[in-house]
Design a protein around this motif. Structure first.
Motif, PDB file in Angstrom:
ATOM      1  N   GLY A   1       0.812  -1.214   0.000  1.00 24.05           N
ATOM      2  CA  GLY A   1       0.000   0.000   0.000  1.00 24.05           C
ATOM      3  C   GLY A   1       0.839   1.254   0.000  1.00 24.05           C
ATOM      4  O   GLY A   1       0.537   2.227  -0.708  1.00 24.05           O
ATOM      5  N   PHE A   2       1.909   1.239   0.782  1.00 23.97           N
ATOM      6  CA  PHE A   2       2.808   2.388   0.841  1.00 23.97           C
ATOM      7  C   PHE A   2       3.496   2.596  -0.504  1.00 23.97           C
ATOM      8  O   PHE A   2       3.538   3.710  -1.039  1.00 23.97           O
ATOM      9  N   LYS A   3       4.015   1.518  -1.062  1.00 22.23           N
ATOM     10  CA  LYS A   3       4.750   1.619  -2.331  1.00 22.23           C
ATOM     11  C   LYS A   3       3.841   2.092  -3.460  1.00 22.23           C
ATOM     12  O   LYS A   3       4.245   2.919  -4.294  1.00 22.23           O
ATOM     13  N   ALA A   4       2.593   1.599  -3.479  1.00 28.72           N
ATOM     14  CA  ALA A   4       1.663   1.987  -4.537  1.00 28.72           C
ATOM     15  C   ALA A   4       1.365   3.484  -4.487  1.00 28.72           C
ATOM     16  O   ALA A   4       1.317   4.158  -5.527  1.00 28.72           O
ATOM     17  N   THR A   5       1.177   4.010  -3.291  1.00 33.37           N
ATOM     18  CA  THR A   5       0.873   5.435  -3.166  1.00 33.37           C
ATOM     19  C   THR A   5       2.099   6.286  -3.459  1.00 33.37           C
ATOM     20  O   THR A   5       1.993   7.344  -4.098  1.00 33.37           O
ATOM     21  N   MET A   6       3.273   5.841  -3.026  1.00 29.41           N
ATOM     22  CA  MET A   6       4.497   6.569  -3.347  1.00 29.41           C
ATOM     23  C   MET A   6       4.710   6.610  -4.858  1.00 29.41           C
ATOM     24  O   MET A   6       5.081   7.652  -5.418  1.00 29.41           O
ATOM     25  N   SER A   7       4.454   5.501  -5.535  1.00 24.68           N
ATOM     26  CA  SER A   7       4.626   5.456  -6.990  1.00 24.68           C
ATOM     27  C   SER A   7       3.683   6.419  -7.689  1.00 24.68           C
ATOM     28  O   SER A   7       4.040   7.027  -8.711  1.00 24.68           O
ATOM     29  N   LYS A   8       2.502   6.577  -7.131  1.00 21.56           N
ATOM     30  CA  LYS A   8       1.508   7.460  -7.719  1.00 21.56           C
ATOM     31  C   LYS A   8       1.847   8.928  -7.480  1.00 21.56           C
ATOM     32  O   LYS A   8       1.761   9.764  -8.394  1.00 21.56           O
ATOM     33  N   LEU A   9       2.243   9.255  -6.246  1.00 19.92           N
ATOM     34  CA  LEU A   9       2.473  10.653  -5.870  1.00 19.92           C
ATOM     35  C   LEU A   9       3.886  11.140  -6.181  1.00 19.92           C
ATOM     36  O   LEU A   9       4.101  12.330  -6.395  1.00 19.92           O
ATOM     37  N   CYS A  10       4.829  10.226  -6.180  1.00 21.71           N
ATOM     38  CA  CYS A  10       6.224  10.622  -6.373  1.00 21.71           C
ATOM     39  C   CYS A  10       6.955   9.548  -7.174  1.00 21.71           C
ATOM     40  O   CYS A  10       7.759   8.790  -6.628  1.00 21.71           O
ATOM     41  N   PRO A  11       6.689   9.457  -8.466  1.00 21.73           N
ATOM     42  CA  PRO A  11       7.283   8.394  -9.279  1.00 21.73           C
ATOM     43  C   PRO A  11       8.803   8.440  -9.327  1.00 21.73           C
ATOM     44  O   PRO A  11       9.449   7.426  -9.618  1.00 21.73           O
ATOM     45  N   ASP A  12       9.393   9.613  -9.048  1.00 21.84           N
ATOM     46  CA  ASP A  12      10.852   9.714  -9.061  1.00 21.84           C
ATOM     47  C   ASP A  12      11.476   9.429  -7.699  1.00 21.84           C
ATOM     48  O   ASP A  12      12.706   9.482  -7.554  1.00 21.84           O
ATOM     49  N   CYS A  13      10.655   9.153  -6.700  1.00 24.58           N
ATOM     50  CA  CYS A  13      11.184   8.869  -5.362  1.00 24.58           C
ATOM     51  C   CYS A  13      11.715   7.433  -5.288  1.00 24.58           C
ATOM     52  O   CYS A  13      11.203   6.535  -5.957  1.00 24.58           O
ATOM     53  N   LYS A  14      12.712   7.250  -4.454  1.00 20.40           N
ATOM     54  CA  LYS A  14      13.240   5.926  -4.180  1.00 20.40           C
ATOM     55  C   LYS A  14      12.695   5.465  -2.829  1.00 20.40           C
ATOM     56  O   LYS A  14      12.735   6.206  -1.854  1.00 20.40           O
ATOM     57  N   VAL A  15      12.161   4.252  -2.779  1.00 18.94           N
ATOM     58  CA  VAL A  15      11.595   3.711  -1.543  1.00 18.94           C
ATOM     59  C   VAL A  15      12.451   2.554  -1.060  1.00 18.94           C
ATOM     60  O   VAL A  15      12.699   1.590  -1.802  1.00 18.94           O
ATOM     61  N   LEU A  16      12.901   2.651   0.182  1.00 14.37           N
ATOM     62  CA  LEU A  16      13.687   1.592   0.808  1.00 14.37           C
ATOM     63  C   LEU A  16      12.803   0.855   1.814  1.00 14.37           C
ATOM     64  O   LEU A  16      12.135   1.483   2.628  1.00 14.37           O
ATOM     65  N   TYR A  17      12.815  -0.458   1.757  1.00 10.37           N
ATOM     66  CA  TYR A  17      12.005  -1.244   2.697  1.00 10.37           C
ATOM     67  C   TYR A  17      12.878  -2.213   3.478  1.00 10.37           C
ATOM     68  O   TYR A  17      13.716  -2.915   2.913  1.00 10.37           O
ATOM     69  N   GLN A  18      12.671  -2.230   4.805  1.00  7.06           N
ATOM     70  CA  GLN A  18      13.379  -3.174   5.666  1.00  7.06           C
ATOM     71  C   GLN A  18      12.416  -3.674   6.736  1.00  7.06           C
ATOM     72  O   GLN A  18      11.512  -2.955   7.171  1.00  7.06           O
ATOM     73  N   ASN A  19      12.620  -4.917   7.178  1.00  8.11           N
ATOM     74  CA  ASN A  19      11.850  -5.483   8.282  1.00  8.11           C
ATOM     75  C   ASN A  19      12.840  -6.010   9.311  1.00  8.11           C
ATOM     76  O   ASN A  19      13.751  -6.769   8.984  1.00  8.11           O
ATOM     77  N   ALA A  20      12.657  -5.607  10.568  1.00  3.21           N
ATOM     78  CA  ALA A  20      13.642  -5.908  11.617  1.00  3.21           C
ATOM     79  C   ALA A  20      13.472  -7.284  12.235  1.00  3.21           C
ATOM     80  O   ALA A  20      14.293  -7.679  13.072  1.00  3.21           O
ATOM     81  N   ASN A  21      12.419  -8.003  11.882  1.00  8.70           N
ATOM     82  CA  ASN A  21      12.194  -9.339  12.414  1.00  8.70           C
ATOM     83  C   ASN A  21      12.261  -9.374  13.945  1.00  8.70           C
ATOM     84  O   ASN A  21      12.877 -10.251  14.552  1.00  8.70           O
ATOM     85  N   ALA A  22      11.632  -8.361  14.558  1.00  4.83           N
ATOM     86  CA  ALA A  22      11.458  -8.275  16.016  1.00  4.83           C
ATOM     87  C   ALA A  22      12.762  -8.097  16.785  1.00  4.83           C
ATOM     88  O   ALA A  22      12.818  -8.372  17.983  1.00  4.83           O
ATOM     89  N   ASP A  23      13.792  -7.603  16.118  1.00  2.00           N
ATOM     90  CA  ASP A  23      15.089  -7.421  16.781  1.00  2.00           C
ATOM     91  C   ASP A  23      15.439  -5.935  16.846  1.00  2.00           C
ATOM     92  O   ASP A  23      15.561  -5.272  15.801  1.00  2.00           O
ATOM     93  N   VAL A  24      15.620  -5.419  18.063  1.00  2.00           N
ATOM     94  CA  VAL A  24      15.894  -3.991  18.259  1.00  2.00           C
ATOM     95  C   VAL A  24      17.202  -3.583  17.600  1.00  2.00           C
ATOM     96  O   VAL A  24      17.290  -2.547  16.932  1.00  2.00           O
ATOM     97  N   ALA A  25      18.235  -4.407  17.789  1.00  2.00           N
ATOM     98  CA  ALA A  25      19.543  -4.077  17.219  1.00  2.00           C
ATOM     99  C   ALA A  25      19.490  -4.059  15.695  1.00  2.00           C
ATOM    100  O   ALA A  25      20.107  -3.202  15.047  1.00  2.00           O
ATOM    101  N   THR A  26      18.739  -4.991  15.117  1.00  2.00           N
ATOM    102  CA  THR A  26      18.598  -5.020  13.659  1.00  2.00           C
ATOM    103  C   THR A  26      17.918  -3.759  13.161  1.00  2.00           C
ATOM    104  O   THR A  26      18.334  -3.169  12.146  1.00  2.00           O
TER     105      THR A  26
END
Length: 351
Positions: A50-75
């Protein structure tokens, strides 16, 4: 099926009002979307798409970085540092640990990077924005729904009580849900037999705790208020393993496919429908506004942070077809597999 673009369009009138200025240019820039765990399937299946779809619509030149920490604070700390090093100007952060996240907010803001607290707030320091569903309201709704069901089915208040399976103790949103649950059962007449804060929201840990409570309280347990569908699933598994039939009514939250299927099977009483794409789209709109140099205005203020909260809906077997299937949030083909086919037939849900 309801598409992401339809969901995005449905909230445009609301979220555009959060941004100052009459028009929003489409700048370029890097935005990071940092999620907390993989135990909840929603992040990969709903929030990020959902986030990526809206970013693509509103800001096609923006770069989106996605990360998931897998429940680890240090990560998550490492991922946060990494996206700043990669030039992120806005970070959408759903923290693993809401308290530890304060240092991340300070770090970002010291470098001119905006932080949007997402789903889970950062209570001890103001972020630049907070967008979520009303978590305290969610807790209150699921508890009140369960209480009403117990009373409607004639379960006496003076014989037994409830278990409460809360979310992670490091998650401030879980704390809000817990507060709402407490208020929802406070005047119900049903007592709380025991409650548990589930580390990392992990279903196996919820299952293990509930198993112990079944041994301890046995037939005294008339219902369980579980804070999300994962902990609800662990709860149901514990009762099944103990040979309890029928399972006492169990609440949930998130309207996951697994949770909806348990409702169809009659093993879970309710869940909360909160299309994560809605909140993700709102976060994307605010992020693009920040990249454009615009200030975001909230409908309210929580934790000294401009805030936008969305109202969720309780789903039970009575309205699952009308609100979930007929409105395209999940299909009969997806829900009515194998052992759930008979339950779908009873509810009038077809493939």
């Amino acid at each position: 099926m309801k598409t992401l673009s339809t969901l995005v369009s449905s909230i445009s009138a609301i979220t555009l009002g959060m941004l100052s200025g009459s028009a929003m240019a489409a700048p370029s820039g890097t935005v990071a979307f940092l999620m907390p765990d993989q135990a909840s399937t929603r992040y990969e299946q709903h929030d990020f798409p959902g986030f990526k779809a809206t970013m693509s619509k509103l800001c096609p030149d923006c770069k989106v970085l996605y990360q998931n920490a897998n429940a680890d604070v240090a990560t998550q700390q490492q991922q946060f540092n990494s996206v700043i090093a990669q030039g992120a100007k806005v970070i959408v952060l759903d923290p693993v640990d809401s308290t530890a996240a304060a240092s991340l907010v300070h770090l970002a803001q010291s470098q001119g990077v905006k932080v949007i607290a997402y789903d889970r707030p950062v209570p001890s320091t103001p972020a630049d924005y907070y967008v979520s569903f009303d978590n305290e309201g969610i807790g209150r709704l699921i508890a009140q729904s369960l209480v009403q069901h117990l009373k409607d089915t004639g379960v006496p208040t003076n014989k037994g009580g409830l278990l409460e399976v809360n979310g992670s103790p490091t998650d401030a949103a879980a704390g809000l849900i817990k507060k709402g649950i407490h208020s929802g059962i406070a005047s119900s007449g049903y007592k709380t037999l025991a409650e548990y804060d589930t580390p990392e929201w992990a279903p196996p840990k919820a299952q293990q705790w509930v198993s112990g409570q079944i041994t301890r309280f046995q037939s005294q347990i008339v219902g369980v208020v579980a804070a999300n569908d994962g902990t609800a699933g662990g709860t149901v598994a514990a009762f099944k393993a103990a040979g309890v039939n029928p399972v006492p009514p169990v609440t949930g939250n998130d309207a996951t496919i697994a949770g909806l299927q348990l409702i169809i099977a009659g093993d879970q009483y309710n869940t909360i429908l909160k299309p994560s794409e809605t909140v993700a789209a709102a976060a994307a709109k605010v992020a693009v506004g920040f990249l454009s140099g615009q200030a975001a205005k909230g409908e309210t203020t929580l934790f000294n942070t401009p805030t936008q909260l969305f109202t969720p809906m309780v789903i039970t077997a009575k309205n699952l077809k009308a609100e979930v299937v007929d409105k395209g949030f999940a299909s009969g083909k997806t829900l009515c597999t194998d052992r759930y086919a008979e339950g779908c037939k009873k509810l009038g849900i077809t493939n």
